[in-house]
Design a protein around this motif. Structure first.
Motif, PDB file in Angstrom:
ATOM      1  N   ASP A 113      -5.210  16.290  -3.483  1.00  0.00           N
ATOM      2  CA  ASP A 113      -4.190  17.328  -3.434  1.00  0.00           C
ATOM      3  C   ASP A 113      -3.966  17.825  -2.006  1.00  0.00           C
ATOM      4  OD1 ASP A 113      -2.329  19.193  -4.426  1.00  0.00           O
ATOM      5  OD2 ASP A 113      -3.854  20.759  -4.422  1.00  0.00           O
ATOM      6  N   GLY A 114      -2.731  17.765  -1.541  1.00  0.00           N
ATOM      7  CA  GLY A 114      -2.390  18.255  -0.215  1.00  0.00           C
ATOM      8  C   GLY A 114      -2.648  17.274   0.909  1.00  0.00           C
ATOM      9  N   MET A 115      -3.111  16.083   0.607  1.00  0.00           N
ATOM     10  CA  MET A 115      -3.376  15.092   1.650  1.00  0.00           C
ATOM     11  C   MET A 115      -2.089  14.805   2.424  1.00  0.00           C
ATOM     12  SD  MET A 115      -5.330  11.431   1.183  1.00  0.00           S
ATOM     13  CE  MET A 115      -6.870  12.199   0.674  1.00  0.00           C
ATOM     14  N   GLU A 129      13.717  18.723   6.831  1.00  0.00           N
ATOM     15  CA  GLU A 129      14.573  17.539   6.798  1.00  0.00           C
ATOM     16  C   GLU A 129      13.821  16.256   6.507  1.00  0.00           C
ATOM     17  OE1 GLU A 129      17.752  17.518   6.866  1.00  0.00           O
ATOM     18  OE2 GLU A 129      17.877  19.668   7.105  1.00  0.00           O
ATOM     19  N   ALA A 130      12.555  16.144   6.934  1.00  0.00           N
ATOM     20  CA  ALA A 130      11.876  14.855   6.833  1.00  0.00           C
ATOM     21  C   ALA A 130      11.503  14.527   5.402  1.00  0.00           C
ATOM     22  CB  ALA A 130      10.608  14.859   7.691  1.00  0.00           C
ATOM     23  N   ALA A 131      11.684  13.270   5.016  1.00  0.00           N
ATOM     24  CA  ALA A 131      11.271  12.839   3.687  1.00  0.00           C
ATOM     25  C   ALA A 131       9.754  12.915   3.589  1.00  0.00           C
ATOM     26  CB  ALA A 131      11.732  11.400   3.433  1.00  0.00           C
ATOM     27  N   GLY A 132       9.268  13.214   2.392  1.00  0.00           N
ATOM     28  CA  GLY A 132       7.831  13.297   2.202  1.00  0.00           C
ATOM     29  C   GLY A 132       7.265  14.643   2.545  1.00  0.00           C
ATOM     30  N   GLY A 133       8.116  15.610   2.923  1.00  0.00           N
ATOM     31  CA  GLY A 133       7.615  16.951   3.185  1.00  0.00           C
ATOM     32  C   GLY A 133       6.948  17.104   4.518  1.00  0.00           C
ATOM     33  N   GLY A 134       7.105  16.139   5.435  1.00  0.00           N
ATOM     34  CA  GLY A 134       6.421  16.215   6.707  1.00  0.00           C
ATOM     35  C   GLY A 134       7.173  16.961   7.784  1.00  0.00           C
ATOM     36  N   GLY A 135       8.400  17.421   7.494  1.00  0.00           N
ATOM     37  CA  GLY A 135       9.206  18.068   8.520  1.00  0.00           C
ATOM     38  C   GLY A 135       9.002  19.560   8.563  1.00  0.00           C
ATOM     39  N   ASP A 136       9.897  20.260   9.264  1.00  0.00           N
ATOM     40  CA  ASP A 136       9.823  21.709   9.340  1.00  0.00           C
ATOM     41  C   ASP A 136      10.188  22.320   7.993  1.00  0.00           C
ATOM     42  OD1 ASP A 136       9.204  21.474  12.004  1.00  0.00           O
ATOM     43  OD2 ASP A 136      11.306  21.550  12.631  1.00  0.00           O
ATOM     44  N   PHE A 137       9.771  23.604   7.815  1.00  0.00           N
ATOM     45  CA  PHE A 137      10.121  24.331   6.609  1.00  0.00           C
ATOM     46  C   PHE A 137      11.272  25.273   6.912  1.00  0.00           C
ATOM     47  CE2 PHE A 137       5.776  23.003   5.851  1.00  0.00           C
ATOM     48  CZ  PHE A 137       5.817  22.601   4.526  1.00  0.00           C
ATOM     49  N   GLU A 138      12.004  25.646   5.880  1.00  0.00           N
ATOM     50  CA  GLU A 138      13.105  26.571   6.032  1.00  0.00           C
ATOM     51  C   GLU A 138      13.024  27.635   4.947  1.00  0.00           C
ATOM     52  OE1 GLU A 138      16.783  24.537   5.537  1.00  0.00           O
ATOM     53  OE2 GLU A 138      16.243  23.666   3.620  1.00  0.00           O
ATOM     54  N   MET A 139      13.375  28.879   5.303  1.00  0.00           N
ATOM     55  CA  MET A 139      13.349  29.966   4.333  1.00  0.00           C
ATOM     56  C   MET A 139      14.682  30.015   3.595  1.00  0.00           C
ATOM     57  SD  MET A 139      10.406  31.273   4.271  1.00  0.00           S
ATOM     58  CE  MET A 139      10.831  32.628   3.179  1.00  0.00           C
ATOM     59  N   LEU A 140      14.617  30.000   2.271  1.00  0.00           N
ATOM     60  CA  LEU A 140      15.799  30.066   1.435  1.00  0.00           C
ATOM     61  C   LEU A 140      15.786  31.394   0.681  1.00  0.00           C
ATOM     62  CD1 LEU A 140      15.593  26.428   0.107  1.00  0.00           C
ATOM     63  CD2 LEU A 140      17.263  27.300   1.743  1.00  0.00           C
ATOM     64  N   PRO A 141      16.880  32.146   0.714  1.00  0.00           N
ATOM     65  CA  PRO A 141      16.888  33.484   0.101  1.00  0.00           C
ATOM     66  C   PRO A 141      16.907  33.430  -1.412  1.00  0.00           C
ATOM     67  CG  PRO A 141      19.059  32.940   0.916  1.00  0.00           C
ATOM     68  CD  PRO A 141      18.161  31.817   1.360  1.00  0.00           C
ATOM     69  N   ASP A 145       5.131  15.689  -3.837  1.00  0.00           N
ATOM     70  CA  ASP A 145       3.775  15.233  -4.153  1.00  0.00           C
ATOM     71  C   ASP A 145       3.716  13.724  -4.003  1.00  0.00           C
ATOM     72  OD1 ASP A 145       2.972  17.800  -4.753  1.00  0.00           O
ATOM     73  OD2 ASP A 145       3.507  17.607  -6.875  1.00  0.00           O
ATOM     74  N   THR A 146       2.556  13.238  -3.626  1.00  0.00           N
ATOM     75  CA  THR A 146       2.343  11.798  -3.525  1.00  0.00           C
ATOM     76  C   THR A 146       1.721  11.271  -4.801  1.00  0.00           C
ATOM     77  OG1 THR A 146       1.991  12.005  -1.131  1.00  0.00           O
ATOM     78  CG2 THR A 146       1.276   9.958  -2.165  1.00  0.00           C
ATOM     79  N   ASP A 147       2.279  10.193  -5.314  1.00  0.00           N
ATOM     80  CA  ASP A 147       1.741   9.536  -6.500  1.00  0.00           C
ATOM     81  C   ASP A 147       0.719   8.496  -6.038  1.00  0.00           C
ATOM     82  OD1 ASP A 147       1.205   8.288  -8.860  1.00  0.00           O
ATOM     83  OD2 ASP A 147       3.232   7.549  -9.224  1.00  0.00           O
ATOM     84  N   PHE A 148      -0.561   8.773  -6.271  1.00  0.00           N
ATOM     85  CA  PHE A 148      -1.619   7.905  -5.759  1.00  0.00           C
ATOM     86  C   PHE A 148      -2.045   6.817  -6.748  1.00  0.00           C
ATOM     87  CE2 PHE A 148      -2.238  11.511  -2.855  1.00  0.00           C
ATOM     88  CZ  PHE A 148      -2.369  10.836  -1.654  1.00  0.00           C
ATOM     89  N   LYS A 149      -1.310   6.608  -7.808  1.00  0.00           N
ATOM     90  CA  LYS A 149      -1.711   5.564  -8.742  1.00  0.00           C
ATOM     91  C   LYS A 149      -1.622   4.197  -8.059  1.00  0.00           C
ATOM     92  CE  LYS A 149       2.790   4.624 -10.877  1.00  0.00           C
ATOM     93  NZ  LYS A 149       3.606   4.700 -12.113  1.00  0.00           N
ATOM     94  N   SER A 150      -2.442   3.265  -8.523  1.00  0.00           N
ATOM     95  CA  SER A 150      -2.520   1.945  -7.894  1.00  0.00           C
ATOM     96  C   SER A 150      -1.267   1.125  -8.173  1.00  0.00           C
ATOM     97  CB  SER A 150      -3.742   1.187  -8.405  1.00  0.00           C
ATOM     98  OG  SER A 150      -4.931   1.867  -8.081  1.00  0.00           O
ATOM     99  N   GLY A 208       0.773  -1.230   0.000  1.00  0.00           N
ATOM    100  CA  GLY A 208       0.000   0.000   0.000  1.00  0.00           C
ATOM    101  C   GLY A 208       0.802   1.276   0.000  1.00  0.00           C
ATOM    102  N   PHE A 209       2.129   1.189  -0.159  1.00  0.00           N
ATOM    103  CA  PHE A 209       2.959   2.399  -0.141  1.00  0.00           C
ATOM    104  C   PHE A 209       2.751   3.212  -1.407  1.00  0.00           C
ATOM    105  CE2 PHE A 209       6.926   4.600  -1.245  1.00  0.00           C
ATOM    106  CZ  PHE A 209       7.083   5.393  -0.115  1.00  0.00           C
ATOM    107  N   LYS A 210       2.714   4.539  -1.248  1.00  0.00           N
ATOM    108  CA  LYS A 210       2.597   5.463  -2.375  1.00  0.00           C
ATOM    109  C   LYS A 210       3.860   6.310  -2.454  1.00  0.00           C
ATOM    110  CE  LYS A 210      -1.387   3.854  -3.246  1.00  0.00           C
ATOM    111  NZ  LYS A 210      -1.500   2.889  -4.359  1.00  0.00           N
TER     112      LYS A 210
END
Length: 256
Positions: A182-184, A54-66, A77-82, A33-35
């Protein structure tokens, strides 16, 4: 000169994050069931950017880049195809042919999350009956329910707990869906949490298949290609840092 140094440094740092994303996909090639996650970069030419932490999948903190320091990993983005179906012949393994998710609820918090991993088990629970015995103690009954083997129960097609009376019988497992994905939020490797923009939950249109499990939709060849791309981009970024440092050193020596 400092700008080229920072462009190379930021590029190397962001490519390491991309490697983390695709390395996580490779690590879950055999996870039911992994996407897979797809990394998306954005230019820092004109604007500051809030990049993925730092976290894979975008679940970690955000950082400002100049602005003006190359490109950054903007989001994933998550690829939800079967994925492919694997026949297990186990009575309480389920897969969805088509769109939709299984819904599982946490017994402690009541939180409902979604998954395509239908490797369920029969668990037991002591539940109060609302009656007391002659000593004034609450009378409890033992029930068996369908769970994800981590303390969460699987929702039925009516949205309730599935109480199992016959472990060999097909259970009324519910299939649920949303208007868009989108955004799940990616909770862990196989579970997702819906957000407001996904709309209201609805009955899923997929077909429930007993005795099957959905495999990961990550493609090893595709993931290895992206890993090689990141490795080469990382090497080129470090070469830029090294060259900038050598030029800066030469200029400083000429000044002396």
């Amino acid at each position: 000169m400092n700008q080229s140094f920072f462009i190379g440094a930021v590029g190397a740092h962001q490519q390491l994050k991309r490697l983390t994303v695709h390395g996580n996909n490779i690590a879950n090639l055999n996870t039911y069931g992994f996407k897979a996650e797809r990394s998306r970069f954005a230019s820092l030419m004109y604007d500051d950017l809030k990049g993925v932490g730092e976290a894979a999948g975008g679940g970690g903190d955000f950082e400002m880049l100049p602005s003006g320091v190359g490109a950054a990993l903007w989001t994933t983005d998550t690829d939800f195809k079967s994925g492919a179906m694997a026949e297990t012949r186990r009575e309480q393994d389920y897969a969805i042919a088509g769109e939709g998710f299984f819904a599982i609820a946490d017994l402690a918090t009541g939180e409902i999350t979604l998954t395509r991993n239908g490797a369920f088990v029969i668990s037991e629970l002591m539940r109060p009956t609302g009656e007391v015995d002659e000593n004034g103690q609450d009378i409890q009954e033992r029930i068996y329910y369908l769970s994800d083997n981590e303390g969460r129960f699987v929702l039925s097609d009516t949205g309730g707990m599935i109480e199992v009376e016959d472990e060999h019988k097909r259970q009324p497992v519910g299939i649920f869906d949303y208007m868009n994905y989108d955004g799940m939020e990616h909770v862990n490797d196989t579970r997702f949490r819906a957000i407001e923009k996904n709309g209201a939950i609805r009955q899923g249109g997929g077909e429930l298949m007993q005795g099957f499990l959905e495999m990961s939709n990550a493609d090893l060849a595709d993931e290895m290609t992206k890993v090689i791309e990141s490795q080469r981009a990382y090497g080129m970024a470090l070469k830029m840092v090294q060259t900038s440092d050598e030029i800066e050193t030469t200029i400083n020596n000429l000044r002396g």
